[in-house]
Motif scaffolding. Structure first.
Motif, PDB file in Angstrom:
ATOM      1  N   SER A   1       0.832  -1.222   0.000  1.00 32.43           N
ATOM      2  CA  SER A   1       0.000   0.000   0.000  1.00 32.43           C
ATOM      3  C   SER A   1       0.857   1.258   0.000  1.00 32.43           C
ATOM      4  CB  SER A   1      -0.907   0.023   1.229  1.00 32.43           C
ATOM      5  OG  SER A   1      -1.614  -1.167   1.341  1.00 32.43           O
ATOM      6  N   GLY A   2       2.083   1.158  -0.465  1.00 32.58           N
ATOM      7  CA  GLY A   2       2.970   2.316  -0.466  1.00 32.58           C
ATOM      8  C   GLY A   2       3.985   2.220   0.658  1.00 32.58           C
ATOM      9  N   ILE A   3       4.934   3.139   0.639  1.00 31.01           N
ATOM     10  CA  ILE A   3       6.022   3.065   1.618  1.00 31.01           C
ATOM     11  C   ILE A   3       5.642   3.764   2.925  1.00 31.01           C
ATOM     12  CG2 ILE A   3       7.228   5.152   0.773  1.00 31.01           C
ATOM     13  CD1 ILE A   3       9.852   3.436   1.196  1.00 31.01           C
ATOM     14  N   SER A   4       6.038   3.133   4.029  1.00 33.02           N
ATOM     15  CA  SER A   4       5.749   3.730   5.330  1.00 33.02           C
ATOM     16  C   SER A   4       6.933   4.597   5.769  1.00 33.02           C
ATOM     17  CB  SER A   4       5.496   2.630   6.354  1.00 33.02           C
ATOM     18  OG  SER A   4       6.693   1.924   6.569  1.00 33.02           O
ATOM     19  N   ILE A   5       6.716   5.384   6.802  1.00 34.03           N
ATOM     20  CA  ILE A   5       7.778   6.271   7.303  1.00 34.03           C
ATOM     21  C   ILE A   5       8.940   5.444   7.864  1.00 34.03           C
ATOM     22  CG2 ILE A   5       8.313   8.077   9.009  1.00 34.03           C
ATOM     23  CD1 ILE A   5       6.569   9.091   6.707  1.00 34.03           C
ATOM     24  N   ALA A   6       8.598   4.330   8.523  1.00 35.65           N
ATOM     25  CA  ALA A   6       9.651   3.475   9.108  1.00 35.65           C
ATOM     26  C   ALA A   6      10.550   2.905   8.002  1.00 35.65           C
ATOM     27  CB  ALA A   6       9.003   2.346   9.890  1.00 35.65           C
TER      28      ALA A   6
ATOM     29  N   LEU B   1       5.233  10.823  -5.015  1.00 31.55           N
ATOM     30  CA  LEU B   1       5.376  11.139  -3.592  1.00 31.55           C
ATOM     31  C   LEU B   1       6.863  11.190  -3.258  1.00 31.55           C
ATOM     32  CD1 LEU B   1       3.817  11.235  -0.737  1.00 31.55           C
ATOM     33  CD2 LEU B   1       4.349   8.818  -0.624  1.00 31.55           C
TER      34      LEU B   1
ATOM     35  N   LYS C   1      11.136  13.389   7.950  1.00 24.75           N
ATOM     36  CA  LYS C   1      10.244  12.242   7.727  1.00 24.75           C
ATOM     37  C   LYS C   1       8.860  12.711   7.267  1.00 24.75           C
ATOM     38  CE  LYS C   1      12.666   9.678  11.248  1.00 24.75           C
ATOM     39  NZ  LYS C   1      12.653   9.237  12.625  1.00 24.75           N
ATOM     40  N   ARG C   2       8.858  13.769   6.490  1.00 24.29           N
ATOM     41  CA  ARG C   2       7.588  14.336   6.017  1.00 24.29           C
ATOM     42  C   ARG C   2       7.536  14.331   4.501  1.00 24.29           C
ATOM     43  NH1 ARG C   2       4.836  17.396  10.089  1.00 24.29           N
ATOM     44  NH2 ARG C   2       3.831  18.777   8.604  1.00 24.29           N
ATOM     45  N   VAL C   3       6.313  14.474   4.006  1.00 25.00           N
ATOM     46  CA  VAL C   3       6.103  14.540   2.559  1.00 25.00           C
ATOM     47  C   VAL C   3       6.612  15.894   2.059  1.00 25.00           C
ATOM     48  CG1 VAL C   3       4.364  14.575   0.727  1.00 25.00           C
ATOM     49  CG2 VAL C   3       4.102  13.009   2.645  1.00 25.00           C
TER      50      VAL C   3
ATOM     51  N   ILE D   1       4.086  16.007  -3.411  1.00 26.99           N
ATOM     52  CA  ILE D   1       3.063  15.059  -3.857  1.00 26.99           C
ATOM     53  C   ILE D   1       2.382  15.697  -5.066  1.00 26.99           C
ATOM     54  CG2 ILE D   1       1.245  15.851  -2.253  1.00 26.99           C
ATOM     55  CD1 ILE D   1       0.416  12.839  -2.032  1.00 26.99           C
TER      56      ILE D   1
ATOM     57  N   TYR E   1      -1.338  18.748   7.278  1.00 25.54           N
ATOM     58  CA  TYR E   1      -0.357  17.753   6.831  1.00 25.54           C
ATOM     59  C   TYR E   1      -1.060  16.397   6.779  1.00 25.54           C
ATOM     60  CZ  TYR E   1       3.617  14.712   6.434  1.00 25.54           C
ATOM     61  OH  TYR E   1       4.485  13.760   5.987  1.00 25.54           O
TER      62      TYR E   1
ATOM     63  N   GLY F   1       1.153   4.890   2.623  1.00 28.72           N
ATOM     64  CA  GLY F   1       1.916   3.738   3.095  1.00 28.72           C
ATOM     65  C   GLY F   1       2.006   3.725   4.617  1.00 28.72           C
ATOM     66  N   GLU F   2       2.177   4.897   5.207  1.00 32.08           N
ATOM     67  CA  GLU F   2       2.260   5.019   6.662  1.00 32.08           C
ATOM     68  C   GLU F   2       0.899   4.718   7.291  1.00 32.08           C
ATOM     69  OE1 GLU F   2       4.697   5.189   8.516  1.00 32.08           O
ATOM     70  OE2 GLU F   2       3.895   5.843  10.453  1.00 32.08           O
TER      71      GLU F   2
END
Lengths: 368, 184
Positions: free
Chosen positions: A272-277, A316, A323-325, A328, B69, B74-75
């Motif tokens: 479902s896309g990349i996570s922050i971790a 994205l 650790k922010r966008v 986009i 924000y 993904g998060e």
């Protein structure tokens, strides 16, 4: 040195002329040119088209053209032996260990990686290729990257005299385009396009004010999440972004093969896309300031005579420290966007359209 | 008098093509909302990708508004998995609180895509979108804002001249713009 420059200019001119005239046999036979001391390993062509394609023939044609440029190509026997010894099956990129082995065991200075994006032999024939030259050694970097997308009806001309129905001619033209671009890189005459096409700019975008136009960023690209019906669309769009980012001064791209190896090492699955971790883990491992990824919703090339390519994707970018966008955007175009009379300005391949769409995203992202 | 009647009909017709309803909790201070989670949307349309398309446009437009924000999808997926939410499209109040603790987001947005795609009436065709969105605060799990909108559909010009209506992306952006406009 001057002699080499004159020689390369002559070669480029010759390739251009032959590309226009459609007589390619002379190019293949012209192997009496002087060889430069730069050894290249040409990897087998990666097939991202999702269909059977003449990969061996395309690779051989590419080798022939590069030989004319005076570059030394490593023999197939050695390459096969090396790939067997090092158990290399993936030919769409190279990781650090493979790059080091290429340098130490084969004496190769660079590796040419080619991906076949689209191939259709039916009338009008269509082909799309993306190639990149990656240095070998401890830290592989992308030296050059370019692509081409051609169809038999790109330039029909008066009474359809410009139509091409032979797939071999289209293949040859595409490979000449790649070879000419590579020769431009070698001679330091790469084109620097300044403006993007407004027609292909993203429909909506957010650009973080923290993304400075003057700063330099190292960027890792992750294959886009593919929600389209086209196989490998995620990898294809990622390669387009790599190609366009290469033209920017502010971005240093991490070879996608290294990123892929890290994803495999850490067993990162992105359903479902990349996570922050995951972003944190990857950016620290790869020492990347930014991670670029996204989602492909549509990636359509048409087969046969009638149709219009359609591309729709979201981009994205996540920054390492905050650790922010940071970026986009949503891009959506059709090949006939803004076309009103006689198909003027029509784009026939998803490759050409995605290149322009990625180009506009990258330029706005850079702050132009 | 006749002129007034015609004007009224015209205004009614234009309102019907863009129809938005809103609920807003008067006790909620929306100025404190900084970070938002957009959950996967419920898809009631015949287009399988409708919910994901609308969600992606919604996230992009919400971020482009530069007021809030929005956490990357993904998060959100990772947080849903960590919170063990069984039905992410319709989370309970407890799920929302749990999600707020994991993501540190102020609110959670859920929604439904009711219609997305082509509609027909006789020989006339057009594109239509109908979506509803709810925002719940993560401290209590309570719904503080809710809105629904419909864009597109077969209008008088479509019936008279045909043409197939506006492109799906255009009306999606307009519908989401209506919702975001109501939110701020």
């Amino acid at each position: 040195m001057n002699f080499f420059k004159v020689f390369f200019l002559f070669t480029i001119g010759l390739l251009h002329l032959l590309g226009c005239a459609g007589v390619k046999e002379t190019v293949r036979d012209n192997t009496s040119l002087e060889v430069i001391d730069f050894h290249i390993a040409v990897l087998p062509v990666e097939n991202l088209s999702g269909k059977p394609a003449p990969l061996t023939e395309i690779r051989q044609m590419l080798i022939n053209k590069i030989k004319i440029l005076g570059l030394d190509i490593l023999e197939d026997e050695f390459l096969d032996w090396f790939m067997e010894q090092n158990r290399i099956r993936y030919t769409g990129g190279i990781d650090s260990a493979t790059a080091k082995s290429f340098k130490e065991e084969m004496g190769a200075d660079a590796v040419l990686i080619t991906s076949l994006e689209f191939y259709d032999a039916e009338y009008p024939p269509k082909i799309a290729l993306i190639s990149r030259l990656v240095s070998t050694g401890d830290k592989p970097v992308i030296l050059w990257m370019d692509g081409t997308g051609l169809t038999g009806d790109d330039a029909p001309g008066i009474l359809g005299l410009g139509l091409i129905d032979n797939p071999l001619v289209i293949q040859d033209n595409a490979i000449i385009n790649i070879a000419v671009s590579l020769s431009r890189y070698i001679t330091g005459r790469l084109k620097n396009t300044n403006a993007y096409n407004v027609k292909f700019r993203p429909r909506i975008y957010y650009r973080s004010p923290l993304l400075h136009a003057s700063s330099e960023y190292t960027i890792a690209l992750i294959p886009f999440l593919n929600k389209s019906s086209r196989k490998n669309a995620g990898e294809i769009v990622m390669l387009h972004f790599a190609k366009e980012l290469m033209k920017m001064k502010n971005f240093e791209i991490i070879e996608p093969g290294i990123t892929r190896q890290s994803l495999l090492n850490f067993r990162i699955m992105m359903s479902s896309g990349i996570s922050i971790a995951d972003t944190d883990l990857l950016s620290n491992t790869l020492d990347a300031d930014l991670i670029l990824t996204g989602t492909v919703m549509d990636y359509q090339d048409y087969e046969g005579t009638w149709g219009t390519p359609k591309v729709n994707f979201y981009t994205l970018v996540i920054e390492r420290k905050s650790k922010r966008v940071f970026w986009i955007s949503s891009s959506d175009n059709r090949g006939d966007d803004g076309v009103f009379f006689f198909n003027l300005g029509r784009i026939n391949t998803a490759h050409a359209m995605t290149s322009k769409m990625a180009n506009s995203v990258v330029k706005i992202m850079e702050g132009r | 008098m006749n002129l007034k009647k015609h004007l009224l009909i015209l205004i009614m017709a234009s309102l019907l093509s863009c129809y938005t309803r809103v609920y807003r909790d008067i006790n909620m201070d929306f100025g404190v909302v900084r970070t938002v989670v957009v959950m996967p949307l419920v898809n009631l349309s015949s287009n399988q990708m409708a919910a994901e398309r609308v969600r992606d446009v919604f996230i992009t437009m919400l971020l482009a508004a530069s007021e809030l924000y929005v956490l990357p999808p993904g998060e959100v997926a990772r947080s849903i998995s960590m919170a063990g939410i069984q039905n992410p499209t319709a989370p309970t109040a407890a799920d929302i609180i749990k999600l707020g603790n994991i993501t540190k987001a102020d609110t959670v947005i859920t929604g439904t895509v009711k219609e997305y795609g082509e509609v027909r009436s006789g020989t006339a065709t057009s594109n239509v979108i109908s979506i509803s969105i709810q925002m719940a605060e993560t401290q209590t799990g309570r719904v503080v804002w809710s809105a629904s909108t419909t864009r597109g559909g077969i209008g008088i010009t479509d019936r008279l001249f045909g043409g197939g209506g506006k492109p799906m992306n255009d009306i999606t952006e307009k519908a989401i713009n209506d919702l975001i406009h109501e939110l701020f």
